[in-house]
Design an enzyme around this catalytic site. Sequence first.
Site, PDB file in Angstrom:
ATOM      1  N   ASP A  52       0.841  -1.207   0.000  1.00 18.77           N
ATOM      2  CA  ASP A  52       0.000   0.000   0.000  1.00 18.77           C
ATOM      3  C   ASP A  52       0.874   1.254   0.000  1.00 18.77           C
ATOM      4  OD1 ASP A  52       0.814  -0.190   2.630  1.00 18.77           O
ATOM      5  OD2 ASP A  52      -1.175   0.114   3.506  1.00 18.77           O
ATOM      6  N   SER A  53       2.198   1.058   0.045  1.00 12.00           N
ATOM      7  CA  SER A  53       3.121   2.178  -0.183  1.00 12.00           C
ATOM      8  C   SER A  53       2.916   2.751  -1.588  1.00 12.00           C
ATOM      9  CB  SER A  53       4.578   1.727  -0.001  1.00 12.00           C
ATOM     10  OG  SER A  53       4.839   0.572  -0.765  1.00 12.00           O
ATOM     11  N   ASP A  91      -0.852  -6.074  -0.089  1.00 12.55           N
ATOM     12  CA  ASP A  91      -1.269  -5.457   1.167  1.00 12.55           C
ATOM     13  C   ASP A  91      -2.779  -5.306   1.222  1.00 12.55           C
ATOM     14  OD1 ASP A  91       0.481  -4.727   3.230  1.00 12.55           O
ATOM     15  OD2 ASP A  91       1.371  -3.132   2.021  1.00 12.55           O
ATOM     16  N   LYS A 120      -1.017  -9.365   3.090  1.00  8.73           N
ATOM     17  CA  LYS A 120      -0.305  -8.866   4.270  1.00  8.73           C
ATOM     18  C   LYS A 120      -1.210  -7.878   4.989  1.00  8.73           C
ATOM     19  CE  LYS A 120       3.255  -5.793   4.057  1.00  8.73           C
ATOM     20  NZ  LYS A 120       2.683  -4.661   4.823  1.00  8.73           N
ATOM     21  N   GLU A 122      -1.498  -5.297   8.666  1.00 11.48           N
ATOM     22  CA  GLU A 122      -0.770  -4.689   9.784  1.00 11.48           C
ATOM     23  C   GLU A 122      -1.502  -4.917  11.104  1.00 11.48           C
ATOM     24  OE1 GLU A 122      -0.091  -0.517   9.010  1.00 11.48           O
ATOM     25  OE2 GLU A 122       0.853  -0.921   7.064  1.00 11.48           O
ATOM     26  N   GLU A 189       8.902  -3.991  11.046  1.00 12.76           N
ATOM     27  CA  GLU A 189       9.320  -2.688  10.497  1.00 12.76           C
ATOM     28  C   GLU A 189       9.653  -1.707  11.622  1.00 12.76           C
ATOM     29  OE1 GLU A 189       6.748  -0.980   7.524  1.00 12.76           O
ATOM     30  OE2 GLU A 189       7.834   0.919   7.532  1.00 12.76           O
TER      31      GLU A 189
HETATM   32  O1  KIV Z   1       3.569  -1.090   1.727  1.00 14.33           O
HETATM   33  C1  KIV Z   1       4.733  -1.507   1.737  1.00 14.33           C
HETATM   34  O2  KIV Z   1       5.524  -1.246   0.823  1.00 14.33           O
HETATM   35  C2  KIV Z   1       5.159  -2.322   2.869  1.00 14.33           C
HETATM   36  C3  KIV Z   1       6.576  -2.785   2.904  1.00 14.33           C
HETATM   37  C4  KIV Z   1       7.553  -1.714   2.938  1.00 14.33           C
HETATM   38  C5  KIV Z   1       6.796  -3.782   3.980  1.00 14.33           C
HETATM   39  O3  KIV Z   1       4.384  -2.604   3.699  1.00 14.33           O
END
Ligand code: KIV
Length: 288
Positions: A52-53, A91, A120, A122, A189
């Site tokens: 989600d970055s 994510d 993934k 959080e 992280e």
């Molecule tokens: O969203 C992302 O890029 C991440 C990674 C940096 C672990 O969660």
Amino acid sequence: MSRISPTSPSVTIPDLQRMAEGGERIVMTTAYDSATALIADASGVDAILVGDSVGNVCLGFENTLPVTLAMMAHHLEAVARTRPRALLLVDMPYLTFHLGIEDTLRNAGGLIQKGAQGVKLEGGARRVPVIRALTEAEIPVMGHLGLTPQSFNAMGGYKVQGREGRAAVELLEDALRIQDAGCFAMVLEGIPAELAERITEELSIPTIGIGAGAGCSGQVLVFHDILGLLEGPSPKFVRSYMNGFEQLRDAMVSWGEDVRAGRFPGPQESYMLPEPARELVRAWKPTR
Ligand code: KIV
């Protein structure tokens, strides 16, 4: 040069677990579209995360909170179309696993149907019920603890987590709880290196560190950070292997200069008429 031969088998979740058990470090990066996925996969990474970055890196948001499920699906599909050899993870963005089990299952299941091999999400002990439900629905879950960007407001900014004794112990306990709930691996992280190493020793699943020292089972960095594609200073934990921003900008400047000076396109970038047609065009005169 590609590290991948056409016969290299695809990476699976059990492969990551075997690598960690055998002390082989896992390499993971992010990708957000076909171009970044093809480059990442050709480099031989073990896992690609559609993170989600994407919100900060590609979509111009200040943080990841505005990223929606539809945006993640759009970017995931572009990556999945490249059929990477690397394990493909995605994510779960903010608010897609907070509103109940049924909603979470529908959201995660949709991403799996679009080509992700795992999701993934959080958070620590609070996420145990959703992690358990996803695992029971055959959706592999990678956890994410420590500096979790979706908790940006609650954390009061992007701060290293687990520095105080109680907070460090809570992270250890969270790691065990989400492992027991069914996570196949977890990202650690922005936590002190000794704490990440201790968590890694305690767990039987792989840990993937980012800003968490060298004692994890593997490392992840954002694609754009590795290549120095973003302007401005980067966080302490980033190592860039090229200054992509400057190199790409300079290439663009050269192209602009060539256009302005009439050096682009040259004959090699142009389509030429074959001889009879060339003569006809040359000889043609308007009739009026
Ligand atoms: O969203 C992302 O890029 C991440 C990674 C940096 C672990 O969660």
